[in-house]
Scaffold this motif. Structure first.
Motif, PDB file in Angstrom:
ATOM      1  N   PRO A   1       8.109  -3.686 -17.912  1.00 48.67           N
ATOM      2  CA  PRO A   1       8.998  -5.004 -17.770  1.00 48.67           C
ATOM      3  C   PRO A   1       9.818  -5.056 -16.532  1.00 48.67           C
ATOM      4  N   GLY A   2      10.423  -6.004 -16.003  1.00 45.61           N
ATOM      5  CA  GLY A   2      11.525  -5.788 -14.975  1.00 45.61           C
ATOM      6  C   GLY A   2      11.105  -5.587 -13.550  1.00 45.61           C
ATOM      7  N   ARG A   3       9.870  -5.605 -13.225  1.00 46.36           N
ATOM      8  CA  ARG A   3       9.239  -5.186 -11.954  1.00 46.36           C
ATOM      9  C   ARG A   3       9.599  -6.361 -10.956  1.00 46.36           C
ATOM     10  N   SER A   4       9.902  -6.150  -9.741  1.00 45.15           N
ATOM     11  CA  SER A   4       9.977  -7.085  -8.647  1.00 45.15           C
ATOM     12  C   SER A   4       8.326  -7.647  -8.271  1.00 45.15           C
ATOM     13  N   SER A   5       8.531  -8.750  -7.689  1.00 44.82           N
ATOM     14  CA  SER A   5       7.500  -9.622  -7.306  1.00 44.82           C
ATOM     15  C   SER A   5       6.792  -8.694  -6.148  1.00 44.82           C
ATOM     16  N   ALA A   6       7.558  -8.161  -5.483  1.00 45.13           N
ATOM     17  CA  ALA A   6       6.902  -7.074  -4.517  1.00 45.13           C
ATOM     18  C   ALA A   6       6.001  -6.122  -4.860  1.00 45.13           C
ATOM     19  N   THR A   7       6.723  -5.361  -6.047  1.00 44.33           N
ATOM     20  CA  THR A   7       6.150  -4.373  -6.782  1.00 44.33           C
ATOM     21  C   THR A   7       4.835  -4.590  -7.331  1.00 44.33           C
ATOM     22  N   ILE A   8       4.809  -5.893  -8.160  1.00 36.42           N
ATOM     23  CA  ILE A   8       3.734  -6.215  -9.043  1.00 36.42           C
ATOM     24  C   ILE A   8       2.704  -6.591  -7.873  1.00 36.42           C
ATOM     25  N   ALA A   9       2.918  -7.249  -6.772  1.00 35.73           N
ATOM     26  CA  ALA A   9       2.075  -7.578  -5.572  1.00 35.73           C
ATOM     27  C   ALA A   9       1.281  -6.476  -5.289  1.00 35.73           C
ATOM     28  N   ALA A  10       1.985  -5.196  -4.830  1.00 33.56           N
ATOM     29  CA  ALA A  10       1.525  -4.199  -4.276  1.00 33.56           C
ATOM     30  C   ALA A  10       0.844  -3.416  -5.183  1.00 33.56           C
ATOM     31  N   SER A  11       1.239  -3.350  -6.359  1.00 33.59           N
ATOM     32  CA  SER A  11       0.495  -2.745  -7.590  1.00 33.59           C
ATOM     33  C   SER A  11      -0.921  -3.413  -7.982  1.00 33.59           C
ATOM     34  N   ASN A  12      -0.923  -4.668  -7.955  1.00 27.30           N
ATOM     35  CA  ASN A  12      -1.990  -5.430  -8.335  1.00 27.30           C
ATOM     36  C   ASN A  12      -3.130  -5.356  -7.079  1.00 27.30           C
ATOM     37  N   THR A  13      -2.534  -5.191  -5.677  1.00 22.42           N
ATOM     38  CA  THR A  13      -3.623  -5.074  -4.582  1.00 22.42           C
ATOM     39  C   THR A  13      -4.146  -3.500  -4.623  1.00 22.42           C
ATOM     40  N   GLU A  14      -3.500  -2.615  -5.098  1.00 21.72           N
ATOM     41  CA  GLU A  14      -4.157  -1.323  -5.185  1.00 21.72           C
ATOM     42  C   GLU A  14      -5.067  -1.305  -6.403  1.00 21.72           C
ATOM     43  N   ALA A  15      -4.747  -1.795  -7.435  1.00 20.28           N
ATOM     44  CA  ALA A  15      -5.457  -1.684  -8.576  1.00 20.28           C
ATOM     45  C   ALA A  15      -6.766  -2.638  -8.357  1.00 20.28           C
ATOM     46  N   LEU A  16      -6.957  -3.746  -7.586  1.00 23.18           N
ATOM     47  CA  LEU A  16      -8.075  -4.445  -7.167  1.00 23.18           C
ATOM     48  C   LEU A  16      -9.126  -3.517  -6.236  1.00 23.18           C
ATOM     49  N   ARG A  17      -8.290  -2.939  -5.355  1.00 22.30           N
ATOM     50  CA  ARG A  17      -8.915  -2.086  -4.422  1.00 22.30           C
ATOM     51  C   ARG A  17      -9.704  -0.961  -5.099  1.00 22.30           C
ATOM     52  N   VAL A  18      -9.004  -0.252  -6.047  1.00 25.39           N
ATOM     53  CA  VAL A  18      -9.705   0.757  -7.002  1.00 25.39           C
ATOM     54  C   VAL A  18     -10.819   0.134  -7.785  1.00 25.39           C
ATOM     55  N   ILE A  19     -10.703  -0.692  -8.322  1.00 29.12           N
ATOM     56  CA  ILE A  19     -11.729  -1.451  -9.206  1.00 29.12           C
ATOM     57  C   ILE A  19     -12.951  -1.707  -8.308  1.00 29.12           C
ATOM     58  N   ASP A  20     -12.601  -2.225  -7.111  1.00 30.23           N
ATOM     59  CA  ASP A  20     -13.660  -2.745  -6.332  1.00 30.23           C
ATOM     60  C   ASP A  20     -14.491  -1.470  -5.910  1.00 30.23           C
ATOM     61  N   ARG A  21     -13.744  -0.337  -5.366  1.00 30.16           N
ATOM     62  CA  ARG A  21     -14.278   0.860  -4.928  1.00 30.16           C
ATOM     63  C   ARG A  21     -15.451   1.333  -6.205  1.00 30.16           C
ATOM     64  N   VAL A  22     -14.729   1.212  -7.519  1.00 30.36           N
ATOM     65  CA  VAL A  22     -15.722   1.779  -8.484  1.00 30.36           C
ATOM     66  C   VAL A  22     -16.873   0.761  -8.748  1.00 30.36           C
ATOM     67  N   LEU A  23     -16.629  -0.529  -8.548  1.00 29.51           N
ATOM     68  CA  LEU A  23     -18.044  -1.260  -8.736  1.00 29.51           C
ATOM     69  C   LEU A  23     -18.809  -1.068  -7.532  1.00 29.51           C
ATOM     70  N   VAL A  24     -18.478  -0.750  -6.307  1.00 28.83           N
ATOM     71  CA  VAL A  24     -19.417  -0.492  -5.063  1.00 28.83           C
ATOM     72  C   VAL A  24     -20.197   0.920  -5.610  1.00 28.83           C
ATOM     73  N   GLN A  25     -19.542   1.925  -6.012  1.00 31.93           N
ATOM     74  CA  GLN A  25     -20.113   3.306  -6.533  1.00 31.93           C
ATOM     75  C   GLN A  25     -20.965   3.214  -7.707  1.00 31.93           C
ATOM     76  N   GLN A  26     -20.553   2.351  -8.724  1.00 35.52           N
ATOM     77  CA  GLN A  26     -21.453   2.158  -9.693  1.00 35.52           C
ATOM     78  C   GLN A  26     -22.627   1.088  -9.510  1.00 35.52           C
ATOM     79  N   GLY A  27     -22.583   0.483  -8.526  1.00 29.71           N
ATOM     80  CA  GLY A  27     -23.511  -0.341  -7.817  1.00 29.71           C
ATOM     81  C   GLY A  27     -24.592   0.529  -7.220  1.00 29.71           C
ATOM     82  N   ARG A  28     -23.994   1.312  -6.406  1.00 31.04           N
ATOM     83  CA  ARG A  28     -25.193   2.495  -5.570  1.00 31.04           C
ATOM     84  C   ARG A  28     -25.870   3.312  -6.877  1.00 31.04           C
TER      85      ARG A  28
END
Length: 308
Positions: free
Chosen positions: A208-235
């Motif tokens: 709780p209590g995270r700033s909008s900027a922190t949430i946005a940065a965290s979500n951006t990195e999370a999406l990058r990681v998930i996309d990277r995993v999707l690419v690898q598992q696709g291979r």
């Protein structure tokens, strides 16, 4: 005169025995359906049949190994397809969590959903192949390859692809579980542990209590990681599909080799039934003639005895 009759008697016995043996062998060939039952029957044909038998045994064993590999790869490819669906759901949750109108409580609920998806993914990663092995055990695993511990999920299998040698061809028969789930290649030589990454994302969503900027940065990195995993598992999934395609080609070739070996074996040893029946009839005629000749010699022998 008695000596001549005795000689004819012995010759008749010998001829009768020879004819009887030949008739018995002809009858045995009809019963077995085989022209060559012993190497002495036809050494050249027997050698051809032996070579064909060895080739047939190799082809049969290779086909059994390929069948097991096909089952393993098919399940692996299917499981990675299910993983992609779950990872896409995780991605959607992270995207939704970036909504500025969401409260901490709503993001915490999304975190619970993310943990549920993580658990499903762990179950997929530990799926068995139905033959006592694990789909993602790599080169071998005594138990479930992915184990949950205090520090997260660790890989207990043997990293690396399993290769199946079929003649001169080498075929990938199992997916490297470590590279697929717990050591996904990332930028800068780093690796991603899918399960630990999802746990960290859930923790962030439930903080709780995270700033909008922190949430946005965290979500951006999370999406990058998930996309990277999707690419690898696709291979990895594509590699499994390619291996299945190669396997079908090799299986077709081995199947033809098996048929060819069976044909060679059949040509070398099987009986021509029409010729065999004709031979049996001839042998039977010869045996009957020998039997009649023997009976005549017996009558002569009795006549000589009475004259004496």
């Amino acid at each position: 005169m008695r000596l001549t009759t005795a000689s004819r008697y012995e010759a008749g016995i010998g001829e009768l025995q020879r004819r009887q043996q030949a008739l018995g062998e002809a009858q045995q060939r009809l019963v077995s359906g085989k022209r060559v039952e012993r190497a002495s029957d036809d050494p050249v044909a027997a050698a051809r049949a032996e070579r064909a038998s060895a080739s047939l045994a190799i082809s049969t064993a290779s086909l059994r190994a390929l069948d097991a590999s096909r089952t393993h790869l098919t399940l692996s490819e299917s499981t990675l397809g299910q993983s992609a669906e779950l990872l896409q759901q995780a991605r959607d949750l992270v995207v939704n969590a970036g909504n500025g109108a969401y409260t901490d409580a709503e993001r915490a609920t999304l975190g619970d959903s993310l943990r549920g998806l993580r658990e499903q993914l762990l179950n997929l990663a530990n799926r068995g192949d139905g033959n006592g092995s694990y789909l993602f055990g790599g080169q071998g695993s005594a138990g479930e390859p992915f184990v949950e511990g205090a520090g997260g999920v660790s890989y207990r299998g043997t990293p690396g692809d399993t290769q199946l040698a079929v003649g001169e061809a080498r075929l990938t028969s199992a997916v490297d579980g470590d590279r697929t789930w717990t050591a996904v290649p990332d930028r800068g030589g780093a690796t991603i542990n899918v399960f630990d990454a999802l746990a960290a994302m859930a923790d962030a969503l439930q903080t709780p209590g995270r700033s909008s900027a922190t949430i946005a940065a965290s979500n951006t990195e999370a999406l990058r990681v998930i996309d990277r995993v999707l690419v690898q598992q696709g291979r990895e999934r594509s590699a499994a599909g390619e291996a299945l395609n190669r396997l079908e080609g090799i299986e077709s070739r081995l199947g033809q080799q098996q048929l060819d070996a069976q044909q060679v074996q059949s040509d070398a040893t099987d009986l021509d039934m029409v010729a065999a029946i004709s031979d049996f009839q001839n042998q039977q005629t010869g045996y009957n003639a020998a039997l009649q000749a023997y009976a005549q010699v017996q009558r002569l022998s009795l006549f000589d005895y009475l004259k004496g």
